[in-house]
Design a protein around this motif. Structure first.
Motif, PDB file in Angstrom:
ATOM      1  N   GLU A  28      42.865   3.711  -0.537  1.00  0.00           N
ATOM      2  CA  GLU A  28      43.424   4.095  -1.835  1.00  0.00           C
ATOM      3  C   GLU A  28      42.353   4.647  -2.771  1.00  0.00           C
ATOM      4  OE1 GLU A  28      45.696   1.061  -3.687  1.00  0.00           O
ATOM      5  OE2 GLU A  28      46.972   0.687  -1.943  1.00  0.00           O
ATOM      6  N   HIS A  29      41.114   4.198  -2.614  1.00  0.00           N
ATOM      7  CA  HIS A  29      40.040   4.644  -3.517  1.00  0.00           C
ATOM      8  C   HIS A  29      39.592   6.047  -3.125  1.00  0.00           C
ATOM      9  CE1 HIS A  29      36.196   4.801  -5.616  1.00  0.00           C
ATOM     10  NE2 HIS A  29      36.618   3.780  -6.343  1.00  0.00           N
ATOM     11  N   GLU A  88      35.773   9.738   2.741  1.00  0.00           N
ATOM     12  CA  GLU A  88      35.003   9.455   3.942  1.00  0.00           C
ATOM     13  C   GLU A  88      35.875   9.025   5.117  1.00  0.00           C
ATOM     14  OE1 GLU A  88      31.739  10.002   4.197  1.00  0.00           O
ATOM     15  OE2 GLU A  88      31.903  10.840   2.181  1.00  0.00           O
ATOM     16  N   SER A  89      37.181   9.056   4.935  1.00  0.00           N
ATOM     17  CA  SER A  89      38.100   8.566   5.960  1.00  0.00           C
ATOM     18  C   SER A  89      38.019   9.385   7.238  1.00  0.00           C
ATOM     19  CB  SER A  89      39.535   8.595   5.423  1.00  0.00           C
ATOM     20  OG  SER A  89      40.462   8.370   6.462  1.00  0.00           O
ATOM     21  N   GLY A  90      37.782   8.706   8.358  1.00  0.00           N
ATOM     22  CA  GLY A  90      37.723   9.398   9.638  1.00  0.00           C
ATOM     23  C   GLY A  90      39.062   9.971  10.053  1.00  0.00           C
ATOM     24  N   ILE A  91      40.155   9.249   9.778  1.00  0.00           N
ATOM     25  CA  ILE A  91      41.464   9.745  10.190  1.00  0.00           C
ATOM     26  C   ILE A  91      41.858  10.969   9.377  1.00  0.00           C
ATOM     27  CG2 ILE A  91      42.772   8.219   8.651  1.00  0.00           C
ATOM     28  CD1 ILE A  91      43.771   9.342  12.208  1.00  0.00           C
ATOM     29  N   ARG A  92      41.480  11.007   8.098  1.00  0.00           N
ATOM     30  CA  ARG A  92      41.754  12.201   7.283  1.00  0.00           C
ATOM     31  C   ARG A  92      41.014  13.411   7.850  1.00  0.00           C
ATOM     32  NH1 ARG A  92      43.791  12.605   2.177  1.00  0.00           N
ATOM     33  NH2 ARG A  92      42.336  14.345   1.897  1.00  0.00           N
ATOM     34  N   SER A 109      56.314   9.572  -0.796  1.00  0.00           N
ATOM     35  CA  SER A 109      55.949   8.616   0.252  1.00  0.00           C
ATOM     36  C   SER A 109      56.836   7.380   0.212  1.00  0.00           C
ATOM     37  CB  SER A 109      54.477   8.219   0.116  1.00  0.00           C
ATOM     38  OG  SER A 109      54.222   7.719  -1.189  1.00  0.00           O
ATOM     39  N   GLY A 110      57.162   6.907  -1.004  1.00  0.00           N
ATOM     40  CA  GLY A 110      58.023   5.741  -1.129  1.00  0.00           C
ATOM     41  C   GLY A 110      59.409   5.989  -0.565  1.00  0.00           C
ATOM     42  N   LEU A 162      51.151  11.741   2.583  1.00  0.00           N
ATOM     43  CA  LEU A 162      50.833  11.357   3.952  1.00  0.00           C
ATOM     44  C   LEU A 162      49.897  10.159   3.980  1.00  0.00           C
ATOM     45  CD1 LEU A 162      50.862  11.773   7.003  1.00  0.00           C
ATOM     46  CD2 LEU A 162      49.129  13.568   6.710  1.00  0.00           C
ATOM     47  N   ASP A 163      48.936  10.109   3.048  1.00  0.00           N
ATOM     48  CA  ASP A 163      48.001   8.983   3.020  1.00  0.00           C
ATOM     49  C   ASP A 163      48.729   7.656   2.837  1.00  0.00           C
ATOM     50  OD1 ASP A 163      45.807  10.606   3.361  1.00  0.00           O
ATOM     51  OD2 ASP A 163      45.371  10.785   1.227  1.00  0.00           O
TER      52      ASP A 163
END
Length: 266
Positions: A115-116, A122-126, A217-218, A251-252
């Motif tokens: 969330e931050h 730095e997210s690998g999946i992103r 998303s909700g 998507l996140d």
């Protein structure tokens, strides 16, 4: 040898003939192989396993050999062709390199986007979603069945790709398909759904169309629960990476909260 040359012919009856399953060797990572085996069996596909090590000296370690043996045994047990590669390099670029020889990447979702904003950047999946040349199937846990499909649709190019993939599976597996459009308050556009209706009608694929208002998303997660869908189809990131990091993408949040697999199309 399948990894050394590009497949030039493609069976029109099968959209996904080669599936790539990266495996870290950790306990939960084998969930990707479990679902990959089920999909490959239904699709009559070839499984391509991948394990990535940081340096060449690790390629022949006992742990790596154990991963290879487990992969080969699991493929053999269900009677599916499979091939395991061990490569050296950084995780995201190496997966993307091997993905070019496949039609779908199947990966266990161990660390969804944070969330931050700084940690999300730095997210690998992103990074993998942004850079992968092929659709990506993320698995938080393996569902008992894949029998009800939900596609989030807004008529964007990526959403259209998600619709095409969902329609393929719905038609091939003969399972219910739900097409969801979400309108923010004051932005309802009934024309958005027209392309989906026309496309599915032309393919003779029945579908239930759902239109709702609210936070995207909700609403997607709410509808997945209401309709008891086992697999969500979505388009990938549509905004420039920096904007998506700052504002966060629907998507996140879906990846953070969904308890069912999400197939992401570019």
């Amino acid at each position: 040898r399948a990894r050394q040359e590009k497949i030039h012919s493609h069976d029109p009856a099968h959209l996904f003939t080669h599936m790539l399953v990266p495996l870290s060797g950790e306990k939960d990572s084998w969930q990707a192989l479990e679902l990959g085996l089920r999909l490959a069996w239904r699709e009559e596909a070839h499984l391509l396993g991948l394990h990535i090590v940081p340096n060449k000296n690790d390629r022949n370690s006992a742990d790596v050999k154990a991963i290879q043996q487990r992969f080969e045994k699991n493929c053999h047990d269900v009677g599916l062709p499979g091939e395991m590669a061990v490569d050296v390099g950084s995780i995201v670029p190496t997966i993307c390199k091997h993905a070019r020889l496949s039609d779908l990447v199947i990966i266990h979702l161990a660390h969804p986007p944070n969330e931050h904003p700084i940690m999300r950047a730095e997210s690998g999946i992103r990074k993998l979603i942004q850079q992968s040349p092929r659709p990506l199937l993320t698995i938080p846990r393996v569902p008992e069945k894949l029998e009800r499909l939900l596609v989030a649709y807004n008529n964007s190019p990526r959403a259209r790709e998600a619709l095409y993939a969902a329609a393929y599976f719905a038609g091939r597996w003969e399972v219910p398909l739900y097409v969801l459009t979400v309108a923010e308050p004051g932005k309802i556009n009934p024309k958005i759904i027209n392309h989906a209706r026309y496309y599915l009608r032309s393919r003779q694929i029945p579908a239930t169309f759902i239109q709702k208002k609210g936070q995207i998303s909700g609403v997607i997660l709410e509808t997945q629960t209401e309709q008891q869908c086992n697999l969500i189809f979505m388009g990938g990131y549509s905004k420039p990476p920096l904007i998506d990091v700052v504002l966060s993408s629907p998507l996140d949040q879906v990846l953070r909260e969904s308890q069912v697999p999400v197939l992401i199309c570019r």
